[in-house]
Scaffold this motif. Structure first.
Motif, PDB file in Angstrom:
ATOM      1  N   MET A   1       0.802  -1.193   0.027  1.00 59.70           N
ATOM      2  CA  MET A   1       0.020  -0.021  -0.224  1.00 59.70           C
ATOM      3  C   MET A   1       0.835   1.130   0.098  1.00 59.70           C
ATOM      4  O   MET A   1       1.885   1.240   0.597  1.00 59.70           O
ATOM      5  N   SER A   2       0.517   2.168  -0.804  1.00 59.98           N
ATOM      6  CA  SER A   2       1.298   3.403  -0.782  1.00 59.98           C
ATOM      7  C   SER A   2       0.999   4.316   0.238  1.00 59.98           C
ATOM      8  O   SER A   2       0.015   4.090   1.125  1.00 59.98           O
ATOM      9  N   GLN A   3       2.000   5.365   0.347  1.00 62.18           N
ATOM     10  CA  GLN A   3       1.930   6.166   1.647  1.00 62.18           C
ATOM     11  C   GLN A   3       0.479   7.055   1.490  1.00 62.18           C
ATOM     12  O   GLN A   3      -0.094   7.121   2.523  1.00 62.18           O
ATOM     13  N   THR A   4       0.129   7.627   0.435  1.00 62.02           N
ATOM     14  CA  THR A   4      -0.849   8.248   0.240  1.00 62.02           C
ATOM     15  C   THR A   4      -2.398   7.592   0.718  1.00 62.02           C
ATOM     16  O   THR A   4      -3.298   8.010   1.257  1.00 62.02           O
ATOM     17  N   ALA A   5      -2.211   6.121   0.177  1.00 59.73           N
ATOM     18  CA  ALA A   5      -3.421   5.397   0.328  1.00 59.73           C
ATOM     19  C   ALA A   5      -3.569   5.056   1.697  1.00 59.73           C
ATOM     20  O   ALA A   5      -4.578   4.932   2.585  1.00 59.73           O
ATOM     21  N   HIS A   6      -2.313   4.907   2.411  1.00 61.08           N
ATOM     22  CA  HIS A   6      -2.379   4.495   4.048  1.00 61.08           C
ATOM     23  C   HIS A   6      -2.869   5.901   4.651  1.00 61.08           C
ATOM     24  O   HIS A   6      -3.737   5.709   5.716  1.00 61.08           O
ATOM     25  N   VAL A   7      -2.441   7.150   4.377  1.00 55.17           N
ATOM     26  CA  VAL A   7      -3.002   8.329   4.946  1.00 55.17           C
ATOM     27  C   VAL A   7      -4.461   8.439   4.869  1.00 55.17           C
ATOM     28  O   VAL A   7      -5.108   8.723   5.823  1.00 55.17           O
ATOM     29  N   ALA A   8      -4.886   8.094   3.898  1.00 54.70           N
ATOM     30  CA  ALA A   8      -6.264   8.324   3.245  1.00 54.70           C
ATOM     31  C   ALA A   8      -6.874   7.103   4.541  1.00 54.70           C
ATOM     32  O   ALA A   8      -8.283   7.581   4.826  1.00 54.70           O
ATOM     33  N   ARG A   9      -6.396   6.070   4.508  1.00 51.53           N
ATOM     34  CA  ARG A   9      -7.308   5.055   5.453  1.00 51.53           C
ATOM     35  C   ARG A   9      -7.376   5.495   7.064  1.00 51.53           C
ATOM     36  O   ARG A   9      -8.243   5.356   7.371  1.00 51.53           O
ATOM     37  N   VAL A  10      -6.230   6.061   7.058  1.00 50.62           N
ATOM     38  CA  VAL A  10      -6.148   6.421   8.820  1.00 50.62           C
ATOM     39  C   VAL A  10      -7.074   7.718   8.953  1.00 50.62           C
ATOM     40  O   VAL A  10      -7.659   7.561   9.868  1.00 50.62           O
ATOM     41  N   ARG A  11      -7.078   8.382   7.816  1.00 49.34           N
ATOM     42  CA  ARG A  11      -8.281   9.622   8.109  1.00 49.34           C
ATOM     43  C   ARG A  11      -9.678   9.256   8.088  1.00 49.34           C
ATOM     44  O   ARG A  11     -10.390   9.769   8.961  1.00 49.34           O
ATOM     45  N   SER A  12      -9.852   8.214   7.208  1.00 50.06           N
ATOM     46  CA  SER A  12     -11.257   7.569   7.269  1.00 50.06           C
ATOM     47  C   SER A  12     -11.257   6.582   8.510  1.00 50.06           C
ATOM     48  O   SER A  12     -12.593   7.067   9.275  1.00 50.06           O
ATOM     49  N   ILE A  13     -10.679   5.991   9.280  1.00 47.91           N
ATOM     50  CA  ILE A  13     -10.779   5.615  10.433  1.00 47.91           C
ATOM     51  C   ILE A  13     -11.038   6.436  11.633  1.00 47.91           C
ATOM     52  O   ILE A  13     -11.856   6.269  12.274  1.00 47.91           O
ATOM     53  N   TYR A  14     -10.023   7.447  11.440  1.00 49.31           N
ATOM     54  CA  TYR A  14     -10.316   8.589  12.559  1.00 49.31           C
ATOM     55  C   TYR A  14     -11.537   9.240  12.508  1.00 49.31           C
ATOM     56  O   TYR A  14     -12.389   9.371  13.378  1.00 49.31           O
ATOM     57  N   ARG A  15     -12.210   9.712  11.161  1.00 51.31           N
ATOM     58  CA  ARG A  15     -13.534  10.201  11.013  1.00 51.31           C
ATOM     59  C   ARG A  15     -14.467   9.330  11.518  1.00 51.31           C
ATOM     60  O   ARG A  15     -15.675   9.548  12.123  1.00 51.31           O
ATOM     61  N   ARG A  16     -14.384   7.924  11.105  1.00 55.84           N
ATOM     62  CA  ARG A  16     -15.194   7.060  11.648  1.00 55.84           C
ATOM     63  C   ARG A  16     -15.513   6.707  13.164  1.00 55.84           C
ATOM     64  O   ARG A  16     -16.405   6.597  13.758  1.00 55.84           O
ATOM     65  N   ALA A  17     -14.345   6.800  13.714  1.00 56.88           N
ATOM     66  CA  ALA A  17     -14.069   6.715  15.279  1.00 56.88           C
ATOM     67  C   ALA A  17     -14.886   8.011  15.652  1.00 56.88           C
ATOM     68  O   ALA A  17     -15.623   7.651  16.941  1.00 56.88           O
ATOM     69  N   LEU A  18     -14.536   9.147  15.214  1.00 58.61           N
ATOM     70  CA  LEU A  18     -15.460  10.421  15.807  1.00 58.61           C
ATOM     71  C   LEU A  18     -16.977  10.353  15.589  1.00 58.61           C
ATOM     72  O   LEU A  18     -17.539  10.456  16.539  1.00 58.61           O
ATOM     73  N   LYS A  19     -17.317   9.714  14.361  1.00 60.22           N
ATOM     74  CA  LYS A  19     -18.604   9.575  14.244  1.00 60.22           C
ATOM     75  C   LYS A  19     -19.132   8.441  15.141  1.00 60.22           C
ATOM     76  O   LYS A  19     -20.321   8.736  15.699  1.00 60.22           O
ATOM     77  N   THR A  20     -18.407   7.388  15.223  1.00 60.21           N
ATOM     78  CA  THR A  20     -19.115   6.465  16.332  1.00 60.21           C
ATOM     79  C   THR A  20     -19.285   7.004  17.877  1.00 60.21           C
ATOM     80  O   THR A  20     -20.113   6.431  18.445  1.00 60.21           O
ATOM     81  N   ALA A  21     -18.136   7.673  17.960  1.00 56.38           N
ATOM     82  CA  ALA A  21     -18.190   8.326  19.484  1.00 56.38           C
ATOM     83  C   ALA A  21     -19.506   9.289  19.801  1.00 56.38           C
ATOM     84  O   ALA A  21     -20.030   9.460  20.504  1.00 56.38           O
ATOM     85  N   SER A  22     -19.710   9.972  18.517  1.00 55.62           N
ATOM     86  CA  SER A  22     -21.022  10.852  18.451  1.00 55.62           C
ATOM     87  C   SER A  22     -22.139  10.040  18.531  1.00 55.62           C
ATOM     88  O   SER A  22     -23.079  10.732  18.934  1.00 55.62           O
ATOM     89  N   ASP A  23     -22.500   8.949  18.101  1.00 56.89           N
ATOM     90  CA  ASP A  23     -23.540   8.179  18.244  1.00 56.89           C
ATOM     91  C   ASP A  23     -23.740   7.739  19.601  1.00 56.89           C
ATOM     92  O   ASP A  23     -24.962   7.634  20.026  1.00 56.89           O
ATOM     93  N   TRP A  24     -22.510   7.579  20.583  1.00 52.29           N
ATOM     94  CA  TRP A  24     -22.854   7.170  21.741  1.00 52.29           C
ATOM     95  C   TRP A  24     -23.209   8.411  22.821  1.00 52.29           C
ATOM     96  O   TRP A  24     -23.671   8.228  23.785  1.00 52.29           O
ATOM     97  N   TYR A  25     -22.370   9.319  22.534  1.00 50.92           N
ATOM     98  CA  TYR A  25     -22.002  10.786  23.255  1.00 50.92           C
ATOM     99  C   TYR A  25     -23.029  11.840  22.320  1.00 50.92           C
ATOM    100  O   TYR A  25     -22.360  12.479  21.672  1.00 50.92           O
ATOM    101  N   LEU A  26     -24.298  12.191  22.635  1.00 52.69           N
ATOM    102  CA  LEU A  26     -24.853  13.124  21.821  1.00 52.69           C
ATOM    103  C   LEU A  26     -24.778  14.553  21.997  1.00 52.69           C
ATOM    104  O   LEU A  26     -24.912  15.241  21.205  1.00 52.69           O
TER     105      LEU A  26
END
Length: 101
Positions: free
Chosen positions: A1-26
Motif C-alpha cells: 500500500m502506498s503512503q498516500t493510500a495509507h494516509v487516506a485510510r487512517v483519516r477514514s478510520i479517524y473520522r469513523r471513530a469520531l462519528k461512532t463516539a458521537s453516536d454514543w455521546y450526543l
C-alpha cells in the motif's frame, strides 16, 4: 500500500471513530473528552516506523470500530432515515404531479 493510500485510510478510520463516539455521546460536552481520547490514541501511533505495523494497527482499529458500533446510530432529523425525513408531503398541483420546491 502506498503512503498516500495509507494516509487516506487512517483519516477514514479517524473520522469513523469520531462519528461512532458521537453516536454514543450526543451532547458536545460529553463527546469532546472522548474525541480528545481518540486523538491521543492516534497521535501515540503517529510515528510508527514500518508500514506493516501501521497496517496491523489500522486493521485492529477497524475491528474495534465494528465492535463499538452503535446499534441505532444517530441520524440528523432531516436526513434520509431521520425522524423528520419527508414528514410533510410535497404539495400537489392540479394535474396530480408533485410541485418542485
Amino acid at each position: 500500500m502506498s503512503q498516500t493510500a495509507h494516509v487516506a485510510r487512517v483519516r477514514s478510520i479517524y473520522r469513523r471513530a469520531l462519528k461512532t463516539a458521537s453516536d454514543w455521546y450526543l451532547t458536545l460536552d460529553t463527546w469532546r473528552p472522548q474525541a480528545l481520547k481518540i486523538r491521543d490514541r492516534f497521535e501515540a501511533n503517529r510515528n510508527v516506523p514500518s508500514l506493516r505495523e501501521a497496517e496491523q494497527l489500522c486493521d485492529a482499529a477497524e475491528k474495534e470500530l465494528e465492535e463499538y458500533a452503535h446499534p441505532d446510530p444517530y441520524k440528523f432529523p432531516l436526513a434520509p432515515g431521520g425522524t423528520k425525513w419527508e414528514r410533510s408531503p410535497f404539495p400537489m398541483v392540479s394535474d396530480g404531479q408533485k410541485k418542485d420546491r
